[in-house]
Design an enzyme around this catalytic site. Structure first.
Site, PDB file in Angstrom:
ATOM      1  N   TYR A 137       6.361 173.409 163.426  1.00  0.00           N
ATOM      2  CA  TYR A 137       6.225 171.974 163.701  1.00  0.00           C
ATOM      3  C   TYR A 137       7.515 171.209 163.387  1.00  0.00           C
ATOM      4  CZ  TYR A 137       1.188 171.376 164.565  1.00  0.00           C
ATOM      5  OH  TYR A 137      -0.062 171.366 165.102  1.00  0.00           O
ATOM      6  N   LYS A 187       0.667 186.224 160.192  1.00  0.00           N
ATOM      7  CA  LYS A 187       0.915 187.179 161.281  1.00  0.00           C
ATOM      8  C   LYS A 187       2.061 188.070 160.821  1.00  0.00           C
ATOM      9  CE  LYS A 187       0.246 188.809 165.466  1.00  0.00           C
ATOM     10  NZ  LYS A 187      -0.976 189.531 165.866  1.00  0.00           N
ATOM     11  N   ASP A 219      -4.948 186.532 164.386  1.00  0.00           N
ATOM     12  CA  ASP A 219      -5.800 186.881 165.534  1.00  0.00           C
ATOM     13  C   ASP A 219      -7.144 187.396 165.047  1.00  0.00           C
ATOM     14  OD1 ASP A 219      -4.384 189.065 164.522  1.00  0.00           O
ATOM     15  OD2 ASP A 219      -4.104 190.034 166.475  1.00  0.00           O
ATOM     16  N   ASP A 243      -3.739 174.457 162.277  1.00  0.00           N
ATOM     17  CA  ASP A 243      -4.108 173.518 163.334  1.00  0.00           C
ATOM     18  C   ASP A 243      -5.128 174.162 164.266  1.00  0.00           C
ATOM     19  OD1 ASP A 243      -3.895 171.177 165.021  1.00  0.00           O
ATOM     20  OD2 ASP A 243      -2.634 172.372 166.371  1.00  0.00           O
ATOM     21  N   ASP A 247      -9.590 173.525 164.485  1.00  0.00           N
ATOM     22  CA  ASP A 247     -10.339 173.103 165.673  1.00  0.00           C
ATOM     23  C   ASP A 247     -11.446 174.108 165.978  1.00  0.00           C
ATOM     24  OD1 ASP A 247      -8.563 170.937 166.081  1.00  0.00           O
ATOM     25  OD2 ASP A 247      -8.665 171.184 168.255  1.00  0.00           O
TER      26      ASP A 247
HETATM   27  C1  IPM Z   1      -4.141 167.628 163.970  1.00  0.00           C
HETATM   28  C2  IPM Z   1      -3.554 167.225 165.282  1.00  0.00           C
HETATM   29  C3  IPM Z   1      -2.059 166.968 165.116  1.00  0.00           C
HETATM   30  C4  IPM Z   1      -1.435 168.278 164.703  1.00  0.00           C
HETATM   31  C5  IPM Z   1      -1.351 166.376 166.365  1.00  0.00           C
HETATM   32  C6  IPM Z   1      -1.989 165.079 166.790  1.00  0.00           C
HETATM   33  C7  IPM Z   1       0.117 166.191 166.145  1.00  0.00           C
HETATM   34  O1  IPM Z   1      -3.825 168.188 166.249  1.00  0.00           O
HETATM   35  O2  IPM Z   1      -4.023 166.848 163.005  1.00  0.00           O
HETATM   36  O3  IPM Z   1      -4.734 168.694 163.884  1.00  0.00           O
HETATM   37  O4  IPM Z   1      -1.089 169.122 165.550  1.00  0.00           O
HETATM   38  O5  IPM Z   1      -1.274 168.460 163.501  1.00  0.00           O
HETATM   39 MG    MG Z   2      -5.147 169.708 165.582  1.00  0.00          MG
END
Ligand code: IPM
Ligand code: MG
Length: 349
Positions: A137, A187, A219, A243, A247
Site C-alpha cells: 500500500y 505468503k 491462499d 484487506d 471482506d
Molecule cells: C478498507 C478499504 C480501504 C483499504 C480503501 C478504501 C483504501 O478497502 O479499509 O478495507 O484498502 O484499506
Molecule cells: Mg477493504
C-alpha cells in the site's frame, strides 16, 4: 472531561451511517463533543483535496475519529493523489494508525444471511489484526515501460522488522484477551517480505509462551475462512492480505454491513470506521445498514475513551435488535437506516 470526536463522514453512504452512529453515541449521555469536517470526494469537491489541512488538523486534535466511507466513481479519473481513497490512507499514515482490529462474528439470527451453511457460519468469532501503514500500500509506486516498449506498473511490497514486530505484539496481546490462539497469515513460500514477517513473528512469540501460534499461507487462509472459519481466534497479517481476508470474513458473518473496525496507533488515539465502502449504488436512499458504523462507535468508546460498559451496551443492543428480527436490505429485510437505528436505540433504553 469532555472528549472531542472528529466526525469525518465522507462519501456515498458514509454520511447516513455516520449520522446513525453519532445518534447512538449521543443517546448514551456521555460527555462527548462532535466536530465535523469534509473528507474524501466530498472534500475534493468542497476544498480541492480529499484530505484538506483543516480536516487533518481536526483529526490530530480530536480524542478519536468517527469515520464513514470514502470513494466516489466520479473521482476515479483524478490523478491518484487526489482520489478519495487517499484521504483514509493519508489519515492512517499521518496519525500512525498501524494496528487495525477487524472483529467478525455471526450475530444470532443472521445464519441465513451468511454465504455459508448455518452450522459453519454460527462458529465465526474472530478478530483480524491487519497492519495498516506499510506493505505494498505504501511502498514505492511507479509506471514505466519495458525494454519491449510495453507499459509497466510497479508497487513495492516491503516491511521492516520493527513494523512486523509491533503488529505481531498487537496480535499476541489481542489473542491473550481472547481465546489464546494466534494465526499469522503470510505468503512466505513465495515472498521475501513474508519470510521476514514469519521470522519476526516467531521471534516475538518468545515473549508470549501462553499463546498458541500457527502460520498459514494466505491462499490456504482464504480457503479455510470459508471451509471452517470457526477455527480462527485471532489472525495477524499484512495490509494487503488483511484487506482481502476481512471482506471475505464479513460475508461469512452475514453482511459487510455488520463489520466495524478500529485503527490504533498505541497512544489511545484511534480512527473507527465500518469496513464497508461508500456504496454509491445505494447512497442517499436511506437504505444502508448502520450497524457496522454503530459497532465502530462502540469500539471507539472502548479503545479510545476507556468506556467499556457503554460499549458493551451498544453491542448488546445491536445483537438484540438483530435477534429481534430487525433487518436492512443487505440482511434480507426492508428496514431503512433510520428504522434500524431506532430499533438499536430502543434497546439501549
Ligand atoms: C478498507 C478499504 C480501504 C483499504 C480503501 C478504501 C483504501 O478497502 O479499509 O478495507 O484498502 O484499506
Ligand atoms: Mg477493504
Amino acid at each position: 472531561m469532555t472528549h472531542l470526536i472528529a466526525v469525518l463522514a465522507g462519501d456515498g453512504i458514509g454520511p447516513e451511517v455516520t449520522a446513525a452512529a453519532q445518534q447512538v453515541l449521543e443517546a448514551m449521555n456521555l460527555d462527548l463533543r462532535f466536530e465535523d469536517a469534509p473528507v474524501g470526494g466530498a472534500a475534493y469537491d468542497a476544498a480541492g483535496h480529499p484530505l484538506p489541512p483543516a480536516t487533518l488538523a481536526l483529526a490530530r486534535k480530536a480524542d478519536a475519529i468517527l469515520f464513514g466511507a470514502v470513494g466516489d466513481p466520479r473521482h476515479d479519473m483524478l490523478m491518484r493523489e487526489l482520489r478519495p481513497e487517499q484521504a483514509i490512507l493519508g489519515l492512517r499514515k499521518e496519525l500512525g494508525l498501524f494496528a487495525n482490529l477487524r472483529p467478525a462474528r455471526l450475530f444470532e439470527g443472521l445464519e441465513d444471511a451468511s454465504a455459508l451453511k448455518p452450522d459453519i457460519a454460527r462458529a465465526i468469532d474472530l478478530v483480524i489484526v491487519r497492519e495498516l501503514t506499510g506493505d505494498v500500500y505504501f511502498g514505492l509506486k511507479s509506471r514505466g515501460t519495458t525494454a519491449e516498449g510495453l507499459r509497466e506498473g510497479r508497487d513495492l511490497m516491503r516491511y521492516d522488522e520493527a513494523e512486523v514486530a509491533r503488529i505481531a505484539r498487537v496480535g499476541f496481546e489481542t489473542a491473550r484477551r481472547r481465546g489464546g490462539r494466534l494465526c499469522s497469515v503470510d505468503k512466505a513460500n513465495v515472498l521475501e517480505t513474508s519470510q521476514l514477517w514469519r521470522d519476526v513473528v516467531i521471534e516475538v512469540a518468545a515473549d508470549y509462551p501462553d499463546i498458541a501460534l500457527t502460520h498459514m499461507y494466505v491462499d490456504n487462509a482464504s480457503m479455510q475462512m470459508v471451509r471452517d472459519p470457526g477455527q480462527f481466534d485471532v489472525i495477524v497479517t499484512g495490509n494487503l492480505f488483511g484487506d482481502i481476508l476481512s471482506d471475505q470474513a464479513s460475508m461469512c458473518a452475514g453482511s459487510i454491513g455488520m463489520l466495524p473496525s478500529a485503527a490504533l496507533n498505541g497512544t489511545g488515539k484511534g480512527l473507527y470506521e465500518p469496513i464497508h465502502g461508500s456504496a454509491p449504488d445505494i447512497a442517499g436512499q436511506g437504505r444502508a445498514n448502520p450497524c457496522a458504523a454503530i459497532l465502530s462507535a462502540a469500539m471507539l468508546l472502548r479503545h479510545s475513551l476507556g468506556m467499556a460498559e457503554p460499549a458493551d451496551r451498544i453491542e448488546r443492543a445491536v445483537a438484540q435488535a438483530i435477534a429481534g428480527g430487525a433487518r436492512t436490505g443487505d440482511l434480507g429485510g426492508a428496514l431503512s437506516t433510520q428504522a434500524m437505528t431506532h430499533s438499536v436505540l430502543a434497546r439501549i433504553g
